[in-house]
Design an enzyme around this catalytic site. Structure first.
Site, mmCIF file in Angstrom:
data_model
loop_
_atom_site.group_PDB
_atom_site.id
_atom_site.type_symbol
_atom_site.label_atom_id
_atom_site.label_comp_id
_atom_site.label_asym_id
_atom_site.label_seq_id
_atom_site.Cartn_x
_atom_site.Cartn_y
_atom_site.Cartn_z
ATOM 1 N N HIS A 79 0.844 -1.203 0.000
ATOM 2 C CA HIS A 79 0.000 0.000 0.000
ATOM 3 C C HIS A 79 0.874 1.246 0.000
ATOM 4 C CE1 HIS A 79 0.518 -0.613 4.449
ATOM 5 N NE2 HIS A 79 0.557 0.710 4.485
ATOM 6 N N GLU A 130 -3.728 4.002 2.021
ATOM 7 C CA GLU A 130 -3.905 4.326 3.435
ATOM 8 C C GLU A 130 -3.908 5.840 3.564
ATOM 9 O OE1 GLU A 130 -0.609 3.070 5.909
ATOM 10 O OE2 GLU A 130 -1.755 3.314 7.758
HETATM 11 CO CO CO Z 1 1.011 1.906 6.205
#
Ligand code: CO
Length: 134
Positions: A79, A130
């Site tokens: 991510h 995120e």
């Molecule tokens: Co992270």
């Protein structure tokens, strides 16, 4: 709305070998391994001048990166994390535009002690995103 790139997280099978690669081959400054049982990972922070890379190794049986590593035997980018000033305002704006927020939709305290949310990769160019409140 999004601000700085806070970190890129790379899932790895062998944290010691990956840390040595970043430290010795790439010449980066790396932290000691930090077990985070509440997140199911052990993390090494790679400190770069403008951002961080986080090397994530599974910790425990039901690690959130276990399945990812089954599909990506060599590891890979798991991510990317962008900073936002107001995570609830960011969430509400994204939801209003049809983006899917993972989990309950309520921010959790992330690896840096700050509120975070994750956004569905199918809504963001195939990349798990995120958001972290700066
Ligand atoms: Co992270």
């Amino acid at each position: 709305m999004i601000g700085r790139l806070n970190h890129v997280a790379i899932a790895v099978k062998d944290l010691a070998a990956s840390t040595a690669l970043y430290r010795d081959t790439l010449g980066a400054r790396v932290s000691q391994p930090l077990p985070q049982p509440e997140h199911g990972v052990t993390v090494v922070f790679v400190e770069l001048p403008n951002t961080k890379v986080e090397l994530l190794e599974p910790l425990g049986a039901d690690s959130p990166i276990g399945k990812f590593l089954e599909r990506n035997a060599d590891g890979g980018i798991h991510h990317i994390c962008y900073e936002v000033d107001d995570i609830l305002a960011a969430r509400d704006r994204l939801k209003a535009q049809g983006a899917r927020v993972l989990g309950s939709g309520e921010p959790r305290i992330g690896a840096h002690g700050k509120p975070v949310l994750f956004l569905h990769p199918k809504d963001f160019c195939g990349t798990l995103v995120e958001l972290e409140q700066a």
